[in-house]
Design a protein around this motif. Sequence first.
Motif, PDB file in Angstrom:
ATOM      1  N   ALA A  46      -7.952 -43.978  13.501  1.00 32.21           N
ATOM      2  CA  ALA A  46      -7.051 -42.942  13.008  1.00 32.21           C
ATOM      3  C   ALA A  46      -7.648 -42.337  11.747  1.00 32.21           C
ATOM      4  CB  ALA A  46      -5.667 -43.522  12.716  1.00 32.21           C
ATOM      5  N   LEU A  47      -7.717 -41.015  11.712  1.00 30.12           N
ATOM      6  CA  LEU A  47      -8.260 -40.278  10.581  1.00 30.12           C
ATOM      7  C   LEU A  47      -7.129 -39.727   9.717  1.00 30.12           C
ATOM      8  CD1 LEU A  47     -10.990 -38.126  12.382  1.00 30.12           C
ATOM      9  CD2 LEU A  47     -11.292 -40.343  11.264  1.00 30.12           C
ATOM     10  N   PRO A  48      -7.431 -39.362   8.467  1.00 30.40           N
ATOM     11  CA  PRO A  48      -6.434 -38.648   7.661  1.00 30.40           C
ATOM     12  C   PRO A  48      -6.042 -37.336   8.344  1.00 30.40           C
ATOM     13  CG  PRO A  48      -8.285 -39.365   6.303  1.00 30.40           C
ATOM     14  CD  PRO A  48      -8.686 -39.593   7.731  1.00 30.40           C
ATOM     15  N   GLU A  49      -4.878 -36.816   7.989  1.00 31.46           N
ATOM     16  CA  GLU A  49      -4.458 -35.523   8.529  1.00 31.46           C
ATOM     17  C   GLU A  49      -5.512 -34.457   8.222  1.00 31.46           C
ATOM     18  OE1 GLU A  49      -2.078 -34.630  10.389  1.00 31.46           O
ATOM     19  OE2 GLU A  49      -0.829 -36.432  10.426  1.00 31.46           O
ATOM     20  N   PRO A  50      -5.745 -33.512   9.119  1.00 27.26           N
ATOM     21  CA  PRO A  50      -6.770 -32.481   8.898  1.00 27.26           C
ATOM     22  C   PRO A  50      -6.597 -31.699   7.604  1.00 27.26           C
ATOM     23  CG  PRO A  50      -5.999 -32.431  11.164  1.00 27.26           C
ATOM     24  CD  PRO A  50      -5.096 -33.372  10.439  1.00 27.26           C
ATOM     25  N   SER A  51      -5.367 -31.614   7.108  1.00 26.97           N
ATOM     26  CA  SER A  51      -5.128 -30.873   5.861  1.00 26.97           C
ATOM     27  C   SER A  51      -5.598 -31.641   4.632  1.00 26.97           C
ATOM     28  CB  SER A  51      -3.643 -30.547   5.718  1.00 26.97           C
ATOM     29  OG  SER A  51      -2.870 -31.741   5.724  1.00 26.97           O
ATOM     30  N   SER A  52      -5.907 -32.915   4.792  1.00 28.98           N
ATOM     31  CA  SER A  52      -6.379 -33.734   3.663  1.00 28.98           C
ATOM     32  C   SER A  52      -7.875 -33.542   3.499  1.00 28.98           C
ATOM     33  CB  SER A  52      -6.075 -35.211   3.908  1.00 28.98           C
ATOM     34  OG  SER A  52      -4.694 -35.424   4.076  1.00 28.98           O
ATOM     35  N   LYS A  53      -8.290 -33.159   2.294  1.00 30.36           N
ATOM     36  CA  LYS A  53      -9.702 -32.900   2.024  1.00 30.36           C
ATOM     37  C   LYS A  53     -10.291 -34.045   1.204  1.00 30.36           C
ATOM     38  CE  LYS A  53      -9.806 -28.603   3.699  1.00 30.36           C
ATOM     39  NZ  LYS A  53     -10.705 -28.148   4.772  1.00 30.36           N
ATOM     40  N   TYR A  54     -11.438 -34.541   1.661  1.00 27.30           N
ATOM     41  CA  TYR A  54     -12.142 -35.591   0.940  1.00 27.30           C
ATOM     42  C   TYR A  54     -13.607 -35.208   0.817  1.00 27.30           C
ATOM     43  CZ  TYR A  54      -8.018 -38.430   1.913  1.00 27.30           C
ATOM     44  OH  TYR A  54      -6.737 -38.903   1.985  1.00 27.30           O
ATOM     45  N   THR A  55     -14.239 -35.630  -0.276  1.00 29.46           N
ATOM     46  CA  THR A  55     -15.682 -35.475  -0.349  1.00 29.46           C
ATOM     47  C   THR A  55     -16.309 -36.414   0.670  1.00 29.46           C
ATOM     48  OG1 THR A  55     -15.992 -37.212  -2.019  1.00 29.46           O
ATOM     49  CG2 THR A  55     -15.530 -34.981  -2.821  1.00 29.46           C
ATOM     50  N   GLN A  56     -17.521 -36.113   1.075  1.00 26.58           N
ATOM     51  CA  GLN A  56     -18.176 -36.917   2.099  1.00 26.58           C
ATOM     52  C   GLN A  56     -18.343 -38.366   1.648  1.00 26.58           C
ATOM     53  OE1 GLN A  56     -21.605 -34.968   3.711  1.00 26.58           O
ATOM     54  NE2 GLN A  56     -22.268 -36.750   4.874  1.00 26.58           N
ATOM     55  N   ASP A  57     -18.504 -38.569   0.364  1.00 26.82           N
ATOM     56  CA  ASP A  57     -18.692 -39.913  -0.170  1.00 26.82           C
ATOM     57  C   ASP A  57     -17.399 -40.717  -0.196  1.00 26.82           C
ATOM     58  OD1 ASP A  57     -20.530 -41.788  -1.136  1.00 26.82           O
ATOM     59  OD2 ASP A  57     -19.936 -41.420  -3.211  1.00 26.82           O
ATOM     60  N   TRP A  60     -12.644 -41.750   4.809  1.00 29.88           N
ATOM     61  CA  TRP A  60     -12.162 -43.041   5.268  1.00 29.88           C
ATOM     62  C   TRP A  60     -11.420 -42.874   6.590  1.00 29.88           C
ATOM     63  CZ3 TRP A  60      -6.821 -43.554   5.831  1.00 29.88           C
ATOM     64  CH2 TRP A  60      -6.057 -42.533   5.238  1.00 29.88           C
ATOM     65  N   CYS A  61     -11.124 -43.994   7.199  1.00 31.26           N
ATOM     66  CA  CYS A  61     -10.294 -44.019   8.388  1.00 31.26           C
ATOM     67  C   CYS A  61      -9.592 -45.374   8.439  1.00 31.26           C
ATOM     68  CB  CYS A  61     -11.116 -43.811   9.667  1.00 31.26           C
ATOM     69  SG  CYS A  61     -12.290 -45.142   9.985  1.00 31.26           S
ATOM     70  N   VAL A  62      -8.660 -45.516   9.351  1.00 35.85           N
ATOM     71  CA  VAL A  62      -8.095 -46.827   9.634  1.00 35.85           C
ATOM     72  C   VAL A  62      -8.406 -47.167  11.081  1.00 35.85           C
ATOM     73  CG1 VAL A  62      -6.308 -46.797   7.871  1.00 35.85           C
ATOM     74  CG2 VAL A  62      -5.830 -45.836  10.118  1.00 35.85           C
ATOM     75  N   VAL A  63      -8.620 -48.442  11.328  1.00 37.97           N
ATOM     76  CA  VAL A  63      -9.116 -48.896  12.625  1.00 37.97           C
ATOM     77  C   VAL A  63      -8.234 -50.023  13.139  1.00 37.97           C
ATOM     78  CG1 VAL A  63     -11.073 -49.922  13.853  1.00 37.97           C
ATOM     79  CG2 VAL A  63     -11.474 -48.283  11.993  1.00 37.97           C
ATOM     80  N   GLN A  64      -7.795 -49.877  14.396  1.00 34.74           N
ATOM     81  CA  GLN A  64      -7.093 -50.977  15.042  1.00 34.74           C
ATOM     82  C   GLN A  64      -8.108 -51.775  15.833  1.00 34.74           C
ATOM     83  OE1 GLN A  64      -4.334 -50.256  18.343  1.00 34.74           O
ATOM     84  NE2 GLN A  64      -2.880 -51.667  17.387  1.00 34.74           N
ATOM     85  N   GLN A  65      -8.276 -53.004  15.478  1.00 34.76           N
ATOM     86  CA  GLN A  65      -9.231 -53.873  16.131  1.00 34.76           C
ATOM     87  C   GLN A  65      -8.580 -54.558  17.335  1.00 34.76           C
ATOM     88  OE1 GLN A  65     -11.758 -56.065  13.369  1.00 34.76           O
ATOM     89  NE2 GLN A  65     -10.971 -54.806  11.702  1.00 34.76           N
ATOM     90  N   PRO A  66      -9.366 -55.228  18.162  1.00 35.64           N
ATOM     91  CA  PRO A  66      -8.819 -55.809  19.398  1.00 35.64           C
ATOM     92  C   PRO A  66      -7.638 -56.752  19.186  1.00 35.64           C
ATOM     93  CG  PRO A  66     -11.205 -55.771  19.502  1.00 35.64           C
ATOM     94  CD  PRO A  66     -10.822 -55.341  18.105  1.00 35.64           C
ATOM     95  N   ASP A  67      -7.539 -57.388  18.004  1.00 34.39           N
ATOM     96  CA  ASP A  67      -6.415 -58.294  17.770  1.00 34.39           C
ATOM     97  C   ASP A  67      -5.138 -57.558  17.358  1.00 34.39           C
ATOM     98  OD1 ASP A  67      -6.941 -57.484  15.188  1.00 34.39           O
ATOM     99  OD2 ASP A  67      -7.366 -59.483  14.400  1.00 34.39           O
ATOM    100  N   GLY A  68      -5.193 -56.214  17.283  1.00 36.10           N
ATOM    101  CA  GLY A  68      -4.020 -55.407  16.963  1.00 36.10           C
ATOM    102  C   GLY A  68      -3.860 -55.051  15.511  1.00 36.10           C
ATOM    103  N   ALA A  69      -4.637 -55.680  14.629  1.00 36.48           N
ATOM    104  CA  ALA A  69      -4.525 -55.411  13.198  1.00 36.48           C
ATOM    105  C   ALA A  69      -5.195 -54.080  12.850  1.00 36.48           C
ATOM    106  CB  ALA A  69      -5.179 -56.537  12.405  1.00 36.48           C
ATOM    107  N   TRP A  70      -4.587 -53.362  11.867  1.00 36.35           N
ATOM    108  CA  TRP A  70      -5.163 -52.113  11.365  1.00 36.35           C
ATOM    109  C   TRP A  70      -5.786 -52.371  10.002  1.00 36.35           C
ATOM    110  CZ3 TRP A  70      -5.305 -47.350  13.831  1.00 36.35           C
ATOM    111  CH2 TRP A  70      -4.575 -47.259  15.021  1.00 36.35           C
ATOM    112  N   SER A  71      -6.995 -51.831   9.788  1.00 35.83           N
ATOM    113  CA  SER A  71      -7.695 -52.001   8.517  1.00 35.83           C
ATOM    114  C   SER A  71      -8.281 -50.670   8.080  1.00 35.83           C
ATOM    115  CB  SER A  71      -8.832 -53.025   8.651  1.00 35.83           C
ATOM    116  OG  SER A  71      -8.364 -54.271   9.108  1.00 35.83           O
TER     117      SER A  71
END
Length: 286
Positions: A46-57, A60-71
């Motif tokens: 899952a990425l931030p909403e398209p309206s959110s601007k971040y520098t390339q450095d 970020w994103c959040v990731v749901q791994q196979p065990d169901g946890a989001w990080s």
Amino acid sequence: MTQTVNGHGTVTTSGSGPRGGDDRLGSGVYDGPRALAEARRALRVALPEPSSKYTQDDEWCVVQQPDGAWSEFRFHDYDRIFDVPGLYEKIFYDVLGCDSPRFMVGLLADALADARIEAADVRVLDLGAGNGIMAEELAAVGVAHNVGVDILPEARTAAERDRPGLYTDYLVTDLTALDAEGSRRLAGHELNALTVVAALGFGDIPPEAFRTAYDHVAEGGWVVLTIKDAFLAADDTSGFARMIADGMASGTLEVVRRERFRHRLATDATPLVYEGIVARKRGPLA
């Protein structure tokens, strides 16, 4: 707020991608090893909403791994990303459509063909090697001798896990403080090409490290690099603009291919434009 992508919702943007492609998130420009396919499918991003601007450095994103946890993962936290099989490919290739390794190996292959040099005769120092995607693309065009260098032990572990056998050697070292043994080890490979793809300008590989790698490539060897266009601008403070401009002006870097291209999409779906350069080494950098 975040947006889910790549099989869990679609985000589009207008414009054209590299070599006439499109700019869809998850455009599928890279397949990768079959062993990673299942791991990539099991991960949700899952990425931030398209309206959110971040520098390339700071992306970020959040990731749901196979065990169901989001990080949460910052894109430059490569050590954490490499620890999760398939996550690097999922974020940067499946979701954000990165095409730099394939694009640059294509430019190198064209240049080698024009120079009537066989890919099998090229011995590559792959700087910022990560988990081996560049070596995979090089092997696909016939380059059999690849030496990886990365500052992260997690990168070498991931390369050995995901793409075993592609690197003849892989050094985990800081090239700004390369010791005599590391230098001898690199020299023993008789390197005649340097690849640095999607790794310059953000502090991951400073100019001093690039120069050390460059110095271990034979005179007349090939230099293949990508760099964000901002780091070649007159107001650049990274040191790369002056180094590369001086090398070109002096003839130390004899450019044989140079193209602007879309490296990947940012999290807001805008294209990140890079310069791709293939050059011959004709002398030391200033």
